[in-house]
Design a protein around this motif. Structure first.
Motif, mmCIF file in Angstrom:
data_model
loop_
_atom_site.group_PDB
_atom_site.id
_atom_site.type_symbol
_atom_site.label_atom_id
_atom_site.label_comp_id
_atom_site.label_asym_id
_atom_site.label_seq_id
_atom_site.Cartn_x
_atom_site.Cartn_y
_atom_site.Cartn_z
ATOM 1 N N ARG A 180 0.835 -1.199 0.000
ATOM 2 C CA ARG A 180 0.000 0.000 0.000
ATOM 3 C C ARG A 180 0.871 1.251 0.000
ATOM 4 O O ARG A 180 1.971 1.260 0.550
ATOM 5 C CB ARG A 180 -0.907 0.023 1.228
ATOM 6 C CG ARG A 180 -1.926 -1.092 1.293
ATOM 7 C CD ARG A 180 -2.878 -0.914 2.466
ATOM 8 N NE ARG A 180 -2.171 -0.769 3.735
ATOM 9 C CZ ARG A 180 -2.081 0.361 4.422
ATOM 10 N NH1 ARG A 180 -2.623 1.470 3.944
ATOM 11 N NH2 ARG A 180 -1.446 0.396 5.572
ATOM 12 N N THR A 182 1.817 4.523 1.517
ATOM 13 C CA THR A 182 1.724 5.163 2.824
ATOM 14 C C THR A 182 2.519 6.459 2.794
ATOM 15 O O THR A 182 3.367 6.668 1.923
ATOM 16 C CB THR A 182 2.282 4.253 3.928
ATOM 17 O OG1 THR A 182 3.686 4.040 3.686
ATOM 18 C CG2 THR A 182 1.559 2.909 3.955
ATOM 19 N N SER A 363 6.233 -2.854 3.710
ATOM 20 C CA SER A 363 5.263 -3.920 3.964
ATOM 21 C C SER A 363 5.933 -5.227 4.351
ATOM 22 O O SER A 363 5.340 -6.068 5.024
ATOM 23 C CB SER A 363 4.390 -4.140 2.726
ATOM 24 O OG SER A 363 5.157 -4.707 1.681
#
Length: 367
Positions: A180, A182, A363
């Motif tokens: 994702r 961020t 991640s």
């Protein structure tokens, strides 16, 4: 080489690198490749743009030429990187501008400059054009502000649209499904862009000229980028002066727009000349001819814009100001037109690749 041949060679080379692992500490490329054992087309595009062509891996590689494996990561990925620009360009019909970077840059620059010179020659009598124009609004006696604004806004707007569509296509093709975006990943990618961390060769620098490490190319890139940003800042401040304060150009030598523009022009000149010198004097083994031509073309245009801008500043109170203004605006117009169709577009692709790398590292999951 055809696109499929370039991709096949990239897979072969990266498979060997994955098995070896000796160069993993030089940059983010090799660890990112290890997380992609299948190496899809999107993976290859991502890795090609993640590579900053620091060249250290070539000089450290035991399988580099003349070894029978002929592993040359910088050259292979330079070819692949050049193909990604053409693959994701919008509209597709203009991909030929990227395939013939040196010629297209020359033609567009000459055409844009001829257009601007023709515009001032046909709109002003010679005695007005070559007269000395002093004081507030001197530039606008050559070309009205509205004309200058439209000349810049139309090609810049088109280029922004074209770049946006190309980057969106690239993002869709390369974005990992499990990671994702961020704020932390975004900040890290931005920091990597500013510091050019992947041009540090793991610390000692890159092999800019030969097998000796150096930080010259990284510093020259930063100098050139700083010059572009300073010139942009000068334009924005001048716009603020014009619209918010009602102050018309040209501005005094010690004013913010002139100071920023002068420093920007000097930085662009130093950066462009330095990079051109490195590319000419450096070992050609790690480079691809098509990439060298594209680099030289856009560096030459940036240098031309910087030099004509500085010349305009120096001789703005002489009879040469009118024609110098037209020549400089022609260079700027060419630069705006070529933004999506030149090596300059690499900045967007590389930022996305750095962002993806930061996302994956944050991640801790495989792509």
């Amino acid at each position: 080489m055809r696109s499929d041949e370039i991709a096949t060679e990239a897979r072969r080379v990266l498979d060997i690198c994955d098995a070896c692992g000796y160069c993993n500490g030089f940059c983010d490329l090799f660890e990112a490749a290890r997380r992609r054992p299948a190496l899809s087309d999107g993976d290859l595009a991502h890795l090609a743009n993640l590579c900053h062509a620091c060249r250290n891996c070539l000089y450290a590689c035991q399988y580099a030429p003349p070894h029978v494996f002929q592993v040359n990561v910088p050259r292979t990925l330079a070819r692949l990187r050049q193909r990604t620009y053409a693959e994701y360009v919008w509209p597709k019909g203009l991909a030929f501008l990227l395939d013939h970077g040196r010629l297209s840059t020359l033609i567009v620059t000459l055409a844009a400059t001829a257009l601007m010179i023709g515009l001032v020659l046909t709109s002003l009598p010679p005695e007005t054009l070559f007269d000395r124009h002093l004081g507030t609004g001197a530039f606008y006696r050559i070309l009205p502000w509205e004309t200058m604004a439209w000349i810049g806004a139309i090609p810049l707007g088109w280029s922004a649209l074209a770049i946006g569509i190309g980057l969106r296509r690239y993002w869709r093709a390369t974005r990992p499904g499990s990671a994702r975006v961020t704020s932390r990943a975004f900040v890290r990618a931005l920091r990597d862009v500013v510091l050019l961390r992947n041009l540090q060769g793991g610390g000692p620098g890159c092999n800019d000229l030969d097998d000796r490490p150096s930080h010259a190319r990284r510093r020259l890139h930063q100098t050139l980028a700083a010059g572009v940003l300073l010139s942009l800042a000068a334009t924005l401040v001048a716009t603020l002066y014009h619209h918010a304060l009602g102050w018309e150009a040209p501005y005094p030598a010690l004013s913010a727009p002139v100071a920023l523009g002068t420093l920007g022009g000097v930085c662009m000149t130093v950066g462009a000349i330095g990079l051109l010198w490195l590319k000419r004097r450096g070992d050609q083994t790690p480079t691809a001819p098509e990439s060298r031509r594209a680099d030289a073309a856009i560096l030459g245009l940036l240098l031309w814009v910087a030099l004509t801008g500085l010349a305009l500043l120096i001789w703005r109170e002489t009879g040469a100001m009118g024609i110098l203004l037209a020549i400089h605006l022609g260079g700027v117009l060419a630069l705006f037109i070529l933004l999506p169709y030149s090596k300059l577009v690499h900045a967007g692709y590389r930022f996305i690749s750095l962002l993806i790398e930061a996302m994956e590292q944050a991640s801790g999951r495989k792509a």
